[in-house]
Design a protein around this motif. Sequence first.
Motif, mmCIF file in Angstrom:
data_model
loop_
_atom_site.group_PDB
_atom_site.id
_atom_site.type_symbol
_atom_site.label_atom_id
_atom_site.label_comp_id
_atom_site.label_asym_id
_atom_site.label_seq_id
_atom_site.Cartn_x
_atom_site.Cartn_y
_atom_site.Cartn_z
ATOM 1 N N GLY A 174 0.782 -1.229 0.000
ATOM 2 C CA GLY A 174 0.000 0.000 0.000
ATOM 3 C C GLY A 174 0.810 1.273 0.000
ATOM 4 O O GLY A 174 0.254 2.367 0.190
ATOM 5 N N LEU A 175 2.113 1.183 -0.250
ATOM 6 C CA LEU A 175 2.958 2.373 -0.297
ATOM 7 C C LEU A 175 2.996 2.909 -1.724
ATOM 8 O O LEU A 175 3.082 2.139 -2.686
ATOM 9 C CB LEU A 175 4.374 2.013 0.159
ATOM 10 N N ARG A 176 2.969 4.224 -1.875
ATOM 11 C CA ARG A 176 2.992 4.839 -3.199
ATOM 12 C C ARG A 176 4.426 5.197 -3.572
ATOM 13 O O ARG A 176 5.087 5.978 -2.874
ATOM 14 C CB ARG A 176 2.082 6.063 -3.220
ATOM 15 N N ILE A 177 4.890 4.597 -4.659
ATOM 16 C CA ILE A 177 6.265 4.772 -5.125
ATOM 17 C C ILE A 177 6.243 5.588 -6.412
ATOM 18 O O ILE A 177 5.486 5.287 -7.340
ATOM 19 C CB ILE A 177 6.940 3.405 -5.357
ATOM 20 N N ILE A 178 7.063 6.614 -6.475
ATOM 21 C CA ILE A 178 7.074 7.549 -7.598
ATOM 22 C C ILE A 178 8.121 7.108 -8.617
ATOM 23 O O ILE A 178 9.299 6.948 -8.270
ATOM 24 C CB ILE A 178 7.397 8.967 -7.111
ATOM 25 N N PRO A 179 7.755 6.878 -9.873
ATOM 26 C CA PRO A 179 8.754 6.452 -10.867
ATOM 27 C C PRO A 179 9.754 7.567 -11.149
ATOM 28 O O PRO A 179 9.417 8.751 -11.129
ATOM 29 C CB PRO A 179 7.916 6.124 -12.106
ATOM 30 N N ASP A 180 10.989 7.165 -11.429
ATOM 31 C CA ASP A 180 12.021 8.146 -11.786
ATOM 32 C C ASP A 180 11.788 8.702 -13.183
ATOM 33 O O ASP A 180 12.071 9.877 -13.450
ATOM 34 C CB ASP A 180 13.407 7.501 -11.719
ATOM 35 N N GLN A 181 11.300 7.852 -14.085
ATOM 36 C CA GLN A 181 11.081 8.263 -15.464
ATOM 37 C C GLN A 181 9.767 7.679 -15.972
ATOM 38 O O GLN A 181 9.338 6.612 -15.517
ATOM 39 C CB GLN A 181 12.233 7.789 -16.367
ATOM 40 N N VAL A 182 9.136 8.395 -16.890
ATOM 41 C CA VAL A 182 7.928 7.903 -17.556
ATOM 42 C C VAL A 182 8.288 7.647 -19.012
ATOM 43 O O VAL A 182 8.514 8.576 -19.790
ATOM 44 C CB VAL A 182 6.777 8.916 -17.443
ATOM 45 N N VAL A 183 8.379 6.389 -19.383
ATOM 46 C CA VAL A 183 8.745 5.988 -20.739
ATOM 47 C C VAL A 183 7.953 4.747 -21.120
ATOM 48 O O VAL A 183 7.541 3.972 -20.253
ATOM 49 C CB VAL A 183 10.256 5.708 -20.880
ATOM 50 N N ALA A 184 7.770 4.552 -22.405
ATOM 51 C CA ALA A 184 7.024 3.388 -22.881
ATOM 52 C C ALA A 184 7.880 2.138 -22.902
ATOM 53 O O ALA A 184 7.400 1.029 -22.651
ATOM 54 C CB ALA A 184 6.463 3.657 -24.273
ATOM 55 N N ASN A 185 9.168 2.317 -23.184
ATOM 56 C CA ASN A 185 10.071 1.171 -23.296
ATOM 57 C C ASN A 185 11.423 1.534 -22.702
ATOM 58 O O ASN A 185 11.781 2.705 -22.593
ATOM 59 C CB ASN A 185 10.239 0.753 -24.758
ATOM 60 N N TRP A 186 12.175 0.482 -22.371
ATOM 61 C CA TRP A 186 13.533 0.651 -21.846
ATOM 62 C C TRP A 186 14.455 -0.258 -22.659
ATOM 63 O O TRP A 186 14.077 -1.382 -22.990
ATOM 64 C CB TRP A 186 13.589 0.274 -20.369
ATOM 65 N N PRO A 187 15.653 0.216 -23.021
ATOM 66 C CA PRO A 187 16.555 -0.640 -23.799
ATOM 67 C C PRO A 187 16.784 -1.996 -23.125
ATOM 68 O O PRO A 187 17.113 -2.053 -21.938
ATOM 69 C CB PRO A 187 17.851 0.185 -23.852
ATOM 70 N N ALA A 188 16.585 -3.049 -23.876
ATOM 71 C CA ALA A 188 16.645 -4.394 -23.311
ATOM 72 C C ALA A 188 17.992 -4.686 -22.659
ATOM 73 O O ALA A 188 18.060 -5.393 -21.638
ATOM 74 C CB ALA A 188 16.359 -5.425 -24.403
ATOM 75 N N ALA A 189 19.077 -4.146 -23.210
ATOM 76 C CA ALA A 189 20.409 -4.423 -22.673
ATOM 77 C C ALA A 189 20.621 -3.799 -21.300
ATOM 78 O O ALA A 189 21.536 -4.203 -20.577
ATOM 79 C CB ALA A 189 21.484 -3.923 -23.642
ATOM 80 N N ARG A 190 19.791 -2.828 -20.938
ATOM 81 C CA ARG A 190 19.955 -2.148 -19.647
ATOM 82 C C ARG A 190 18.688 -2.269 -18.794
ATOM 83 O O ARG A 190 18.404 -1.426 -17.965
ATOM 84 C CB ARG A 190 20.314 -0.680 -19.863
ATOM 85 N N LEU A 191 17.976 -3.366 -19.011
ATOM 86 C CA LEU A 191 16.720 -3.584 -18.296
ATOM 87 C C LEU A 191 16.933 -4.595 -17.169
ATOM 88 O O LEU A 191 17.466 -5.685 -17.390
ATOM 89 C CB LEU A 191 15.659 -4.108 -19.264
ATOM 90 N N LEU A 192 16.538 -4.216 -15.955
ATOM 91 C CA LEU A 192 16.558 -5.157 -14.840
ATOM 92 C C LEU A 192 15.196 -5.836 -14.774
ATOM 93 O O LEU A 192 14.164 -5.164 -14.712
ATOM 94 C CB LEU A 192 16.816 -4.425 -13.514
ATOM 95 N N PRO A 193 15.175 -7.154 -14.789
ATOM 96 C CA PRO A 193 13.877 -7.837 -14.756
ATOM 97 C C PRO A 193 13.208 -7.667 -13.401
ATOM 98 O O PRO A 193 13.864 -7.735 -12.355
ATOM 99 C CB PRO A 193 14.244 -9.306 -15.021
ATOM 100 N N ALA A 194 11.906 -7.409 -13.410
ATOM 101 C CA ALA A 194 11.143 -7.381 -12.162
ATOM 102 C C ALA A 194 11.147 -8.779 -11.565
ATOM 103 O O ALA A 194 10.974 -9.771 -12.282
ATOM 104 C CB ALA A 194 9.714 -6.913 -12.427
#
Length: 379
Positions: A321-341
């Motif tokens: 229930g905690l509200r976390i603010i995203p650092d960036q709003v983007v549609a996609n992130w480069p796959a080579a620099r993506l950390l998997p959830a």
Amino acid sequence: MTSRRLLWSALGAVALLAIIGAGWLWSLPPAPSLTAQPPIAQAERDATVAALKPPKRQRPLVAIIGINDATETTDYLMPYGILRRADVADVIMLATKPGPVTLYPTLKVEPQATIAEFDAQHPDGADYVIVPAMSRDDDPEALQWIRGQSARGAIVIGVCVGAKVVGDAGLLHDRQATTHWYSVKELRGKHPTMRYVRDRRLVVDNRVATTTGITASMPMSLTLIEAIAGRDKARAVGREIGLPEWDARHDSDAFKFTRPFALTAIGNTAAFWSHEQLGIELKNGVDEVSLALITDAWSRTYRSQAVTFSRSAGAQQSRGGLRIIPDQVVANWPAARLLPASDAKPAEALDNALVGIAARYGTKTADFVAMQLEYPKRP
């Protein structure tokens, strides 16, 4: 000074000194080995649990305090997420002032109340006050509030270098305590009547508890659940988060400033051309404990900074229930620099992050991160 640099920033400064003084660098000890410690005696374990029993309410009220401009990520989020998962207490995230809390080394969250609002709603105070590491150990509003809560009968828990904040609030006088390995000497020097306890991740003395480094908040939270709701409930939550067994045992000699640690800080800092920003997608329902551990670990490599991104503007609500603010709003992130959830249990998420760091930057960097987190890596 009125402010404290982050541990990893301070080490960067030390790294530059090491480049100048190579003789000092080579005088540092080699990497220590982790030695198995004997189990905690049942009498000591029982005494620790008894000392953490709720002092006021049958369903206790837990307040986690942060300062808005810089509070340590995992210290702030992990106790909240674990205690909310257990549902044995009412848990509220506080800030000294209105507005979001910027965590370090990563993440930004919306607190659920200010300390003034909390005091207005709960004039009798909290049962437990959890104090994370903060960029300023001597923030006057935080210190005054912590002292006031202690005077109202709350058990105060300093997580990691939060022990320095607890000390500056005047609560370590003539008490046993511990803290992150990097800050033990400073804490003892500043509070000479404090009695440092080795080889324990959690120390409780007269309604004040302290822990070793950052990851100790996980067994601390489970011990607190045990004190509130019993061992069976704590074990059930432990299984859910990937830590079915725990106690306060610790090998203090395994965590120290070593030559490999300094060399990794120097090498990774110097390789500035290969530093990178890694993104992890922020979605509603994210486990705040796993998110904190993953982003905290990846932001301590001296090679990378983890940031969150979302496909839409606005805060995302975590599992607890905690509200976390995203650092960036983007549609996609480069796959080579993506950390998997991570869908893994939180304790396993940290292990997986360290494996990923080792694969990307080498085992020495993974060990460097684990040392900062004061994490006894599991086989």
